[in-house]
Design an enzyme around this catalytic site. Structure first.
Site, short mmCIF file in Angstrom:
data_model
loop_
_atom_site.label_atom_id
_atom_site.label_comp_id
_atom_site.label_asym_id
_atom_site.label_seq_id
_atom_site.Cartn_x
_atom_site.Cartn_y
_atom_site.Cartn_z
CD GLN A 189 0.76 -8.89 -2.35
OE1 GLN A 189 1.53 -9.47 -3.09
NE2 GLN A 189 -0.51 -8.73 -2.65
CE LYS B 195 3.13 -2.40 -4.53
NZ LYS B 195 2.76 -2.17 -3.14
CB ALA C 295 -2.44 -6.95 -5.16
N GLY C 296 -4.52 -4.80 -4.30
CA GLY C 296 -5.64 -3.99 -4.77
C GLY C 296 -5.23 -2.56 -4.84
CG HIS C 297 -3.27 -0.83 -7.32
ND1 HIS C 297 -2.27 -1.72 -7.03
CD2 HIS C 297 -3.49 -0.89 -8.64
CE1 HIS C 297 -1.90 -2.29 -8.15
NE2 HIS C 297 -2.61 -1.81 -9.14
CG ASP D 167 -1.84 -1.22 1.23
OD1 ASP D 167 -2.33 -1.61 0.17
OD2 ASP D 167 -1.99 -1.81 2.32
NE ARG E 134 6.81 -31.66 -5.07
CZ ARG E 134 7.72 -32.46 -4.53
NH1 ARG E 134 8.70 -32.89 -5.27
NH2 ARG E 134 7.64 -32.82 -3.27
N GLY F 158 -0.31 14.21 -3.99
CA GLY F 158 -1.76 14.08 -4.09
C GLY F 158 -2.08 12.90 -4.97
CB THR G 146 -8.17 -6.34 -1.07
OG1 THR G 146 -7.26 -5.95 -2.09
CG2 THR G 146 -8.66 -7.74 -1.34
CB THR G 147 -10.09 -6.54 3.43
OG1 THR G 147 -9.04 -5.68 3.88
CG2 THR G 147 -9.48 -7.80 2.85
#
Ligand code: IMP
Length: 422
Positions: free
Chosen positions: A222, A16, A39-41, A13, A141, A413, A298-299
């Site tokens: 991440q 990026k 991940a989330g943006h 966070d 595997r 910003g 994400t959450t």
């Protein structure tokens, strides 16, 4: 050769997404190499907001190529819904998206297991997206890879091998309802049709793009301190979010990358549990969280907030071989009168300048700070270093001198134009 890796140097966070978005015009190809829908943006583009979890941020730029590498764990249902949502918003995703046939598939059972484990003695505070179980099964595997979706007959057998013991665990240990393997099988066959055209040998594709002098940006997800090997284990994610992850997770040679950009937020945040030496208590943490809108994409969880930590950052810079830094959210500190910068730790009377491996030490050490007076005036939207308030300049200079890495981008910003290129 302009190929670049972007890595978060804290606990994710760092912002990026905005940095990738700013640099996007210079690159042709965007590659995600690790993690999954944890991940989330949100990327803002011409007053539209795009929520991305699996696709690289480059996807919203016209005529760019986007690649999901073999190091990722992909929930195919979440991926198709992300693609469809973007299509509704006018983003074209045909012919420009490629997915590694070696990437592992996240199954619904993994999400169930991920959440059930959180009830146990060690709760990590995961995103519940099934990331841990997906990487576990990759290493055992028994995992299902994206390419397996194309082989109907053997897929059933592979699913049985993988899911029978997991279903047994869910039913008999956790006493929860299992999902039938037949249901998963038929759902996967349905989704396979929507995915198969994207599947390729990503490593070969990226290498051929490199042969044509295409410029490639590898987008880390991440952050370094969440890396499964080098982060604050066990309070980490299950992938390598450091630079090494880009080489294995996309199948490319380290010789093909010219630059590593480390993204650092002007303060620190962490979602989920685990040690956080510079964590700030209320009410100041609330003030920074609200001003910086520090709630998980994400959450939706409120992020924990702390001061910038030079010990952790130097560790991350060394691990990743960072060439330059992009500093984000400087303006969030506009109303803070005394800004603290952690320069070392003290543990049982001894000064520590290196980042400890054990969480037990990280939890009990005491951070030591330098205090700089804040600038207490607006810096939002400032576009040149010279226009920044003098105290804000001093903060940036202090970081640069101590980290010994140039800070080339400063974000003031959320909008693209609210940026300083030094
Ligand atoms: P998991 O990746 O869902 O297994 O979660 C493991 C830890 O990593 C938890 O503390 C999560 O909050 C954290 N985490 C995973 N992905 C992200 C991210 O993109 N940003 C910040 N924290 C993350």
């Amino acid at each position: 050769m302009e190929n670049t890796i972007i890595i978060g140097l804290q606990w994710g966070d760092e912002g990026k997404g905005k940095i990738v978005d700013l640099l996007a015009p210079k690159y042709d190809v965007f590659v995600r190499f690790g993690g999954g829908a944890n991940a989330g943006h949100t990327v803002r583009f011409e007053d539209k907001h795009f929520a991305l979890h699996l696709l690289p941020s480059g996807v919203i730029h016209p005529n760019k190529i986007c690649i999901l590498g073999n190091g990722m764990v992909i929930d195919p249902f979440a991926l198709i819904s992300e693609i469809e949502n973007l299509r509704i918003q006018g983003i074209k995703i045909d012919g420009n998206l490629f997915i590694s046939e070696k990437a592992h598939i996240v199954l619904p059972q993994f999400q169930i297991l991920d959440k059930l484990r959180e009830r146990g003695n060690i709760s990590i505070g995961t995103t519940g997206k099934g990331i841990g179980p997906a990487y576990e099964n990759k290493c055992s595997r028994l995992g299902i890879r994206a390419g397996d979706l194309l082989y109907e007959r053997t897929l059933k057998e592979k699913l049985k091998n993988l899911l029978e013991p997991i279903n047994f665990l869910i039913k008999n240990y956790y006493r929860e309802e299992e999902i039938s393997i037949d249901t998963i099988y038929s759902n996967l066959l349905n989704i396979a049709d929507k995915i198969k055209n994207y599947l390729v040998d990503v490593s070969a594709l990226i290498n051929s793009f490199m042969g044509f002098e295409k410029k490639i940006l590898f987008e880390g997800a991440q952050g370094t301190l969440l890396d499964v090997d080098h982060g604050t284990y066990p309070y980490v994610t299950s992938s390598n979010c450091t630079v090494g992850g880009a080489f294995t997770g996309a199948g490319i040679s380290h010789k093909k990358v010219k630059k590593v950009i480390g993204v650092v937020k002007a303060y620190t945040t962490r979602v989920g549990k685990g040690p956080f030496p510079t964590e700030i208590s209320q009410p100041l943490s609330d003030k920074i969280r609200n001003r910086g809108n520090e709630f998980g994409t994400t959450t939706g969880r409120p992020r924990r907030v702390g001061w910038i930590d030079l010990v952790g950052l130097k560790y991350a810079i060394d691990l990743n071989g960072v060439d330059e830094i992009a500093l984000t959210k400087l303006d969030v500190l506009d109303e803070i009168s005394d800004i603290q910068i952690c320069t070392k730790y003290r543990e049982r009377g001894t000064e520590i300048y290196s980042f400890p491996s054990q969480f037990e030490i990280l939890e009990r050490l005491v951070p030591e700070y330098e205090i700089l007076s804040g600038w207490l005036c607006p810096s939002t939207g400032i576009k040149t270093f010279e226009e920044l308030p003098r105290q804000a300049q001093k903060y940036v200079e202090f970081l640069e001198e101590n980290l010994k890495v140039p800070i080339k981008i400063i974000s003031t910003g959320p909008r693209r134009e609210e940026t300083i290129f030094k």
